[in-house]
Design an enzyme around this catalytic site. Structure first.
Site, PDB file in Angstrom:
ATOM      1  N   GLY A  12       0.974  -1.491   0.168  1.00 34.82           N
ATOM      2  CA  GLY A  12       0.059   0.005   0.131  1.00 34.82           C
ATOM      3  C   GLY A  12       0.915   1.291  -0.153  1.00 34.82           C
ATOM      4  CB  THR A  13       4.335   2.228  -0.884  1.00 32.55           C
ATOM      5  OG1 THR A  13       4.216   2.043  -2.107  1.00 32.55           O
ATOM      6  CG2 THR A  13       5.016   1.448  -0.026  1.00 32.55           C
ATOM      7  CG  ASN A  14       1.758   3.329  -5.788  1.00 29.70           C
ATOM      8  OD1 ASN A  14       1.837   3.933  -6.791  1.00 29.70           O
ATOM      9  ND2 ASN A  14       2.317   2.020  -5.687  1.00 29.70           N
ATOM     10  CG  ASN A 108      -2.880  -0.820 -13.258  1.00 29.93           C
ATOM     11  OD1 ASN A 108      -2.745  -1.026 -12.210  1.00 29.93           O
ATOM     12  ND2 ASN A 108      -1.852  -1.298 -14.258  1.00 29.93           N
ATOM     13  CG  HIS A 110       3.194  -1.690 -15.837  1.00 28.57           C
ATOM     14  ND1 HIS A 110       2.651  -2.642 -15.039  1.00 28.57           N
ATOM     15  CD2 HIS A 110       4.041  -1.578 -16.495  1.00 28.57           C
ATOM     16  CE1 HIS A 110       3.757  -3.638 -15.322  1.00 28.57           C
ATOM     17  NE2 HIS A 110       4.383  -2.747 -16.367  1.00 28.57           N
TER      18      HIS A 110
END
Ligand code: GRF
Length: 209
Positions: A12-14, A108, A110
């Site tokens: 969950g760093t993003n 998203n 990537h």
């Protein structure tokens, strides 16, 4: 106010970057209405809890068949009146019924410069292993709209990151996360929330504020 659902599977760093940038005002006109994970042990769920954000585990393992999982996920998103779905390390294939209902409202992140090192089998460290094996001197991250393919939707934003001598996949991953992912995803959300993102004939234009 854009209502976000952030879909996660891991650390969950993003997600944390989105939370932090909403709290510091760099993302405006958006709020995280829910964090959804397929993995009940995802640390991302702890991050949501720590910030008082609704979080839920909706896992294919908890349903008799995939169709029931797909319907449960769609039902949650519709009932929560979500405007934008953000995939942040979400490792489950997004159901077709969700893609159709949220056409061009799913993004998203990537960890490469699409179309390099993307598609089936390219996720997590595997992306960076392939980049190093190829000997590229620049990699980076891409935010794109999600369609029926894998990493094939219209590109919204990209950010390049140098590959340095001696890089391991782990070192490169960290550099791309810190310098590209955690910058790009909040920036893309803010641009969408403020009406700056135009999609025409599969090409995205991000207009200045
Ligand atoms: C990141 O490397 C991202 O590029 C990819 O999955 C990973 C998620 O990491 N989509 P985190 O869960 O956001 O820390």
């Amino acid at each position: 106010m854009l209502k976000l659902a952030v879909l996660v599977s891991g650390g969950g760093t993003n997600l944390q970057a989105i939370i932090d940038n909403i709290e510091n005002g760099k993302i405006t006109n958006a709020t995280i209405a829910a964090v959804i994970s397929n993995n009940k042990n995802a640390y991302a769920l702890e991050r949501a809890k720590a910030h008082g954000i609704a979080q839920v585990c909706i896992s294919p393992k908890d349903f008799e068949n995939r169709a029931l999982f797909n319907e449960a996920l769609l039902d949650y998103l519709v009932k929560a009146q979500i405007d934008l779905i953000v995939l942040a390390g979400y490792l489950v294939v997004v159901p077709q019924i969700v893609i159709e209902r949220f056409r061009n409202r799913i993004i998203n992140i990537h960890p490469s410069l699409i179309p390099a090192f993307c598609g089936t089998g390219y996720y997590g460290l595997k992306v960076h292993e392939a980049a190093l094996k190829k000997g590229v001197k620049v990699s980076g991250a891409t935010v794109h709209f999600v369609d029926e393919g894998t990493d094939t939707g219209p590109i919204i934003m990209q950010k390049a990151v140098d590959v340095l001598p001696g890089d391991t996949p782990e070192i490169l991953q960290r550099r791309i996360m810190e310098n590209a992912e955690w910058v790009l995803l909040p920036a893309a959300i803010d641009a969408i929330a403020n009406g700056q993102v135009e999609l025409r004939d599969n090409i995205v234009t991000v207009h200045a504020k």
